[in-house]
Design a protein around this motif. Structure first.
Motif, PDB file in Angstrom:
ATOM      1  N   SER A   1       0.852  -1.097   0.251  1.00  0.00           N
ATOM      2  CA  SER A   1       0.005  -0.014   0.205  1.00  0.00           C
ATOM      3  C   SER A   1       0.832   1.340  -0.009  1.00  0.00           C
ATOM      4  O   SER A   1       0.415   2.243  -0.762  1.00  0.00           O
ATOM      5  CB  SER A   1      -0.936   0.237   1.317  1.00  0.00           C
TER       6      SER A   1
ATOM      7  N   HIS B   1      -6.229   1.832  -0.853  1.00  0.00           N
ATOM      8  CA  HIS B   1      -6.900   0.869  -1.992  1.00  0.00           C
ATOM      9  C   HIS B   1      -7.200  -0.558  -1.479  1.00  0.00           C
ATOM     10  O   HIS B   1      -8.009  -1.140  -1.870  1.00  0.00           O
ATOM     11  CB  HIS B   1      -5.930   1.063  -3.171  1.00  0.00           C
ATOM     12  N   ASP B   2      -6.139  -1.123  -0.897  1.00  0.00           N
ATOM     13  CA  ASP B   2      -6.426  -2.337  -0.142  1.00  0.00           C
ATOM     14  C   ASP B   2      -6.763  -2.640   1.372  1.00  0.00           C
ATOM     15  O   ASP B   2      -6.762  -3.476   1.684  1.00  0.00           O
ATOM     16  CB  ASP B   2      -5.123  -3.053  -0.351  1.00  0.00           C
TER      17      ASP B   2
ATOM     18  N   ASP C   1      -1.233  -0.214  -8.246  1.00  0.00           N
ATOM     19  CA  ASP C   1      -1.284  -1.186  -8.036  1.00  0.00           C
ATOM     20  C   ASP C   1      -0.580  -2.667  -8.687  1.00  0.00           C
ATOM     21  O   ASP C   1       0.135  -3.475  -8.436  1.00  0.00           O
ATOM     22  CB  ASP C   1      -2.661  -1.690  -7.814  1.00  0.00           C
TER      23      ASP C   1
END
Length: 519
Positions: free
Chosen positions: A339, A367-368, A423
């Motif tokens: 991340s 995002h995760d 990503d």
């Protein structure tokens, strides 16, 4: 002595006696007068004192009368004020009631007016429906005359055309699906082969799923096991970690797919060894304390991550979930480190494109975040992360970027495309990821999720690399007979829903504990 001498002597005696008498009378009169004057003065003083006392009594009486009069006047004023307040309240209530009555009467009149208008509208609609029905019949007759077809024949022809078109579209869709299926099947076959080859490398799984604790002596192994194994069972039940005590000298192996559970178990065991008191109650206390301390550390790691990236104003719960990512891996890559990499890459690309760098870093860092949530929440981690971000006050563009980074949602902004690209860059760099651990962890999470979803189950732990499932049930909800039924149902459920090599041993544990305190 002569008679004259005697006479003179007698006269002298008489004169002396008379003078003495007169003198005595004068003295007595003087005393009486003085006494009368004294008594008069006393009476006068008594009268004056009586007058003074009378005046004092009168003044006191007047003061008392004035005081009581003042109290009565104050009481009267208080009563008058209270009556005025009551009168004012009654007047306000009366005004409110009048207003409510006016509103009610107004509403009633509005309802009556609306009812009349609705009745009129219904009449108008009825008239319009009659006109439309007449016009429809007229148009239908004209169409039948022009086309030379009846209504039934027209319907039949239309259905034939729609059916033909639907068959054509379905055939086209089937060909497209067949082509996509062949492509995905080829890719899936390659993935399965790679997974099978990589799975054969046992040392990789061990490296990722076990920890070791050094013992001061071999005697400590017996104390850890406890009488009839009660200590080791209590530690495994409290942490969800499998303890492997083998021939390795002065070493205990901790096996679990969750790094967070392994760390809690490792610290708990080290403290128990240092303390020397090892029994089930002490084990539970130590594990609880270590879990509380670990929660504080998770928040500290999350705060450090936000500080490193340079984003602020993140909700404390999101920060705690960021800290949990330190103990999460994706294809063997640490998710928190991943991340941070995505955040920095997003920031660099945003700066090159002239976009908001801080917002891009924020989206990349979060995002995760859905991977920090355990299996109790179902769904893709991108969707879970977007829901969490929305719940804790993140902006719409951040939420969309999180939801779209694996294309569960089509990307509609440049920020979402940046997060996708970053990503992919972080995960695709050489040596960043391995595929085995992700599938392995997913299978263990699914295994535990099946057990925890059943009624009466309090905890479930997948151990022995997923070859054994230990289920702890509530003794008040599940009796001895129901444990066998639950074990049988869970076994069938696993067979129907999971694909796994070999066999999985399911152990259902029901324990009743009584605790008392001697005072």
């Amino acid at each position: 002595m002569s008679i004259e001498s005697v006479f003179i002597l007698l006269f002298g005696l008489l004169a002396g006696g008379a003078l003495a008498y007169v003198a005595q009378r004068h003295i007595a009169g003087t005393k009486v007068k003085e006494a009368e004057e004294l008594s008069g003065k006393i009476l006068e003083e008594a009268r004056k004192e009586a007058q003074v006392q009378k005046k004092e009594f009168l003044l006191q009486a007047q003061d008392e009368i004035f005081r009581r009069k003042k109290e009565q006047e104050q009481e009267y004023r208080d009563r008058e004020s209270e009556l005025k307040k009551q009168e004012s309240r009654l007047q306000e209530k009366e005004e409110r009631l009048e207003q409510k009555l006016e509103k009610a009467s107004q509403k009633e009149s509005d309802v009556v007016h609306l009812e009349k208008s609705l009745i009129q509208r219904e009449r108008d609609f009825a008239v319009q429906e009659e006109r439309l029905a007449e016009m429809t019949l007229t148009q239908q007759k004209r169409l039948e005359e022009i086309s030379g077809l009846t209504v039934e024949e027209a319907k039949k022809r239309l259905m034939e055309e729609i059916e033909s078109q639907a068959r054509h579209e379905s055939a086209k869709t089937l060909r497209q699906i067949e082509s996509e299926t062949r492509e995905s099947a080829d890719r899936k076959a390659k993935e399965i082969l790679a997974t099978a080859i990589q799975r054969y490398a046992g040392e990789f799984v061990t490296e990722q799923t076990v920890s070791s604790v050094a013992l001061p002596s071999e005697d400590m192994k017996g104390r850890i096991i406890g009488r009839e194994g009660r200590n080791i069972r209590a530690l495994e039940a409290a942490t969800g970690v499998d303890l492997i005590i083998d021939d390795t000298p002065e070493t205990v192996i901790l096996s679990a797919y969750s790094p967070l559970r392994r760390e809690v178990a490792k610290q708990s065991l080290e403290r128990l060894i240092s303390d020397g008191r090892i029994h089930p109650a002490r084990i539970e206390d130590i594990v609880k304390k270590v879990e509380q301390e670990m929660d504080v550390k998770l928040r500290e790691w999350g705060e450090q991550a936000t500080f490193d990236v340079g984003v602020h104003g993140i909700h404390p719960e999101i920060i705690r979930l960021l800290g949990q990512l330190r103990y999460r891996t994706s294809f063997s890559q640490n998710v928190l480190q991943h991340s941070l990499e995505v955040a920095f890459v997003c920031g660099i690309m945003a700066a090159e494109l002239g976009l908001d760098v801080k917002k891009a870093k924020r989206a990349g860092l979060l995002h995760d975040i859905g991977k920090a949530v355990d299996h109790e929440v179902e769904g893709p981690h991108a969707t879970i992360g977007a829901d969490l971000a929305k719940k804790y006050g993140e902006g719409k563009d951040i939420v969309h970027a999180i939801a779209a980074h694996h294309e569960e949602v089509p990307p509609k902004s440049v920020m979402a495309v940046l997060v996708q690209a970053a990503d992919g860059l972080s995960g695709a760099r050489p040596g960043a990821r391995k595929e085995l651990l992700e599938n392995y962890v997913k299978r263990l999470e699914d295994l535990e999720g099946m057990a925890t979803g059943m009624e009466g189950v309090s905890k479930a732990f997948a151990i022995q690399a997923g070859r054994e499932l230990r289920v702890v049930v509530e003794s008040d909800l599940v009796d001895d007979d129901k444990t066998f039924l639950l074990c049988n149902d869970l076994t069938k459920k696993i067979e129907q829903n999971l694909t796994y090599p070999g066999q999985i041993r399911v152990t259902v544990i029901r324990e009743r504990r009584a605790v008392g305190y001697a005072k």
